[in-house]
Write a protein that holds these residues in place. Sequence first.
Motif, short mmCIF file in Angstrom:
data_model
loop_
_atom_site.label_atom_id
_atom_site.label_comp_id
_atom_site.label_asym_id
_atom_site.label_seq_id
_atom_site.Cartn_x
_atom_site.Cartn_y
_atom_site.Cartn_z
N ALA A 67 -33.36 -40.29 -1.60
CA ALA A 67 -34.40 -41.29 -1.83
C ALA A 67 -34.55 -41.52 -3.34
N ASP A 68 -35.73 -41.26 -3.86
CA ASP A 68 -35.99 -41.54 -5.27
C ASP A 68 -35.96 -40.31 -6.15
N ARG A 69 -35.36 -39.23 -5.65
CA ARG A 69 -35.34 -38.01 -6.44
C ARG A 69 -34.02 -37.28 -6.23
N GLU A 70 -33.82 -36.26 -7.07
CA GLU A 70 -32.63 -35.42 -6.96
C GLU A 70 -33.05 -34.00 -6.58
N VAL A 71 -32.30 -33.43 -5.68
CA VAL A 71 -32.57 -32.07 -5.22
C VAL A 71 -31.39 -31.20 -5.62
N GLU A 72 -31.69 -30.02 -6.15
CA GLU A 72 -30.64 -29.08 -6.53
C GLU A 72 -30.72 -27.84 -5.67
N ALA A 73 -29.56 -27.36 -5.27
CA ALA A 73 -29.50 -26.14 -4.45
C ALA A 73 -28.28 -25.33 -4.88
N THR A 74 -28.47 -24.03 -4.98
CA THR A 74 -27.37 -23.13 -5.30
C THR A 74 -27.04 -22.29 -4.07
N VAL A 75 -25.90 -21.62 -4.12
CA VAL A 75 -25.50 -20.78 -3.00
C VAL A 75 -25.06 -19.40 -3.47
N SER A 76 -25.22 -18.43 -2.58
CA SER A 76 -24.66 -17.09 -2.78
C SER A 76 -23.57 -16.90 -1.74
N VAL A 77 -22.44 -16.31 -2.16
CA VAL A 77 -21.27 -16.22 -1.30
C VAL A 77 -20.80 -14.77 -1.22
N GLY A 78 -20.46 -14.34 -0.01
CA GLY A 78 -19.84 -13.04 0.21
C GLY A 78 -18.47 -13.24 0.84
N ILE A 79 -17.48 -12.48 0.38
CA ILE A 79 -16.10 -12.67 0.84
C ILE A 79 -15.57 -11.37 1.42
N ALA A 80 -14.90 -11.48 2.56
CA ALA A 80 -14.17 -10.36 3.15
C ALA A 80 -12.82 -10.87 3.61
N ALA A 81 -11.78 -10.00 3.61
CA ALA A 81 -10.44 -10.43 3.97
C ALA A 81 -9.74 -9.37 4.82
N THR A 82 -8.76 -9.80 5.59
CA THR A 82 -8.01 -8.87 6.45
C THR A 82 -7.00 -8.07 5.65
N LEU A 83 -6.66 -8.54 4.46
CA LEU A 83 -5.71 -7.82 3.60
C LEU A 83 -6.37 -7.56 2.25
N PRO A 84 -6.05 -6.42 1.61
CA PRO A 84 -5.18 -5.36 2.13
C PRO A 84 -5.81 -4.65 3.33
N ALA A 85 -4.97 -4.09 4.18
CA ALA A 85 -5.43 -3.47 5.42
C ALA A 85 -6.36 -2.30 5.13
N ASP A 86 -7.35 -2.14 6.00
CA ASP A 86 -8.30 -1.04 5.88
C ASP A 86 -7.71 0.20 6.55
N THR A 87 -7.26 1.15 5.72
CA THR A 87 -6.59 2.34 6.26
C THR A 87 -7.55 3.25 7.01
N ALA A 88 -8.84 3.06 6.82
CA ALA A 88 -9.82 3.92 7.49
C ALA A 88 -10.08 3.47 8.93
N ARG A 89 -9.54 2.31 9.30
CA ARG A 89 -9.76 1.78 10.64
C ARG A 89 -8.53 1.98 11.50
#
Length: 551
Positions: free
Chosen positions: A211-233
């Motif tokens: 509309a007649d204004r600007e809105v600002e929003a930030t984000v927080s991100v967490g990342i996990a991946a299948t590699l390198p393999a988890d040897t404890a599992r």
Amino acid sequence: MAADSTSRETGQRAERDLVAIGIAVAAILMFVGTGGAVLPKVIGSWTGVGEAPDVLLVNALLLNIALIIFGWRRYSELVEEISHRKAAEEKARMLAETDPLTGCLNRRSLPPATDDLIALHAPAGNGVAFAMVDLDNFKRVNDINGHVAGDEVLRETARRIVALMPRDTLVARLGGDEFACVLSYDATQPEKLDRLVQRMIDTIAQPIAIADREVEATVSVGIAATLPADTARDTPLDAQELMHRADIAMYHAKKCGKNGYYWFESQMEDELQFRNSLETGIREGLAAGEFLPYYEQQIDLESGELTGFEMLARWHSPRLGLVSPEVFIPVAESIGVIAELSEQLIERALEDARDWDPSLTLSVNISPLQFNDPWFPQRLLKLLVKANFPPQRFEIEITESCLHENVPLVRSMIVSLRNQGIKVNLDDFGTGYSSFAQLRSLPFDRIKIDRSFVGEIGREGGTAQIVNAIISLGQGLGMPITAEGIEDDAILANLRALGQLKGQGYIYGRPETIEEVRERLKGLGRLAAPAGPRHGANAPELAEQAPRKKA
């Protein structure tokens, strides 16, 4: 039950359709047989070269034609019905698998799609990364701009994520203000994903025109991946475990200041479990009365006379031992029990302080979250009335962070408190961003200099000039000064040379239980009346000797 009914209805309809098609096929076969015998006679009869066909056969032929027309119409209807049914099933599938607001996948459909992506890349030895994306302070966006604007922020966030991510990325809205991105990942070049995620954070942070204004929003991100393999599992990571790990990493990013990202690390899960145990312990401790007030002396530096006490919170947990306020106070604030905790401690402290000499004051620290509640002054006055404690002996201390949320509300609350006779002090001055204009417009009774400045006085390259400037500012505004963190004679001597001040710190003793305070006041002849048994009579001694953050 509804599914069973639908299944039975579909089965019965299919049986009717098979019968209709069977009748049509039989009619066609009969038409071929009957027509071969009847039609030549009909044609011959019309041309006058033969006898008329048998009436019964003609009627049979007409019946065959009628059955064929019926069968054809039913077949056409069946084809159309199947087409509509497929469209409806596809629409139902889309509604079940996608988020209606953004068009992304939803929480229900993301895990199986993620498992499929993991299975697709596993044979080639490639990994899959899961990025949990959560908007920071989205509730505030909704509260200030309205839910319509909030929905547009969510839609635009989804559009920016989809536009930035590779084509085969799974993008989902998991609910509320939480999104997820799942994509193939090269473990030998993790910096590529780092750059992509940082670019996503920067892109989402760009203003959104609504509309007649600007809105600002930030984000927080967490990342996990299948590699390198988890040897404890024993088993490879699946979608649910990836989502869990990414969620933990995202929570860590929130805790570390927001508007950034973190990769999952195993110790984060330990921290989260400890955090959960703290949350449970705090709620149980409130019910069991495990939080107790301790008291730190406040001294007139010029005369050395005791003028009052500051109440500090201590948690005596049967399971965790003595827990520092700097650990449990932020958790209590985040789970919404800080007001209950603070008021419980204030009620106990008011009961304790009734036995003190009437000239001694009691000061308590108030969380910024409590100062967001416009009914806080009324609840505080109710506690004072219940304890029959004079408001003129009671002081509250707020930090500079309170001043940046809603200055008009803060001003009205300070005025309300002071009208009741309660003094309002600005605590930890110098560590925030108070402006001179705010100090002039907000009617504080006292300024407290933060211990980080006081502890450096007298040292080479220390903060004596800063402390002197704060004292001069206080004198110019007519606000008395208290110095925190006085721990040795050299600091005390330097402060005395700077003017008339009050002070507190370990040079005068550690924070004490009410029983220790009562013994001290008894020795000074400053008890107003004989003290009876109190809630703190059996409180354990303060085991920690290091300085602690105030509640």
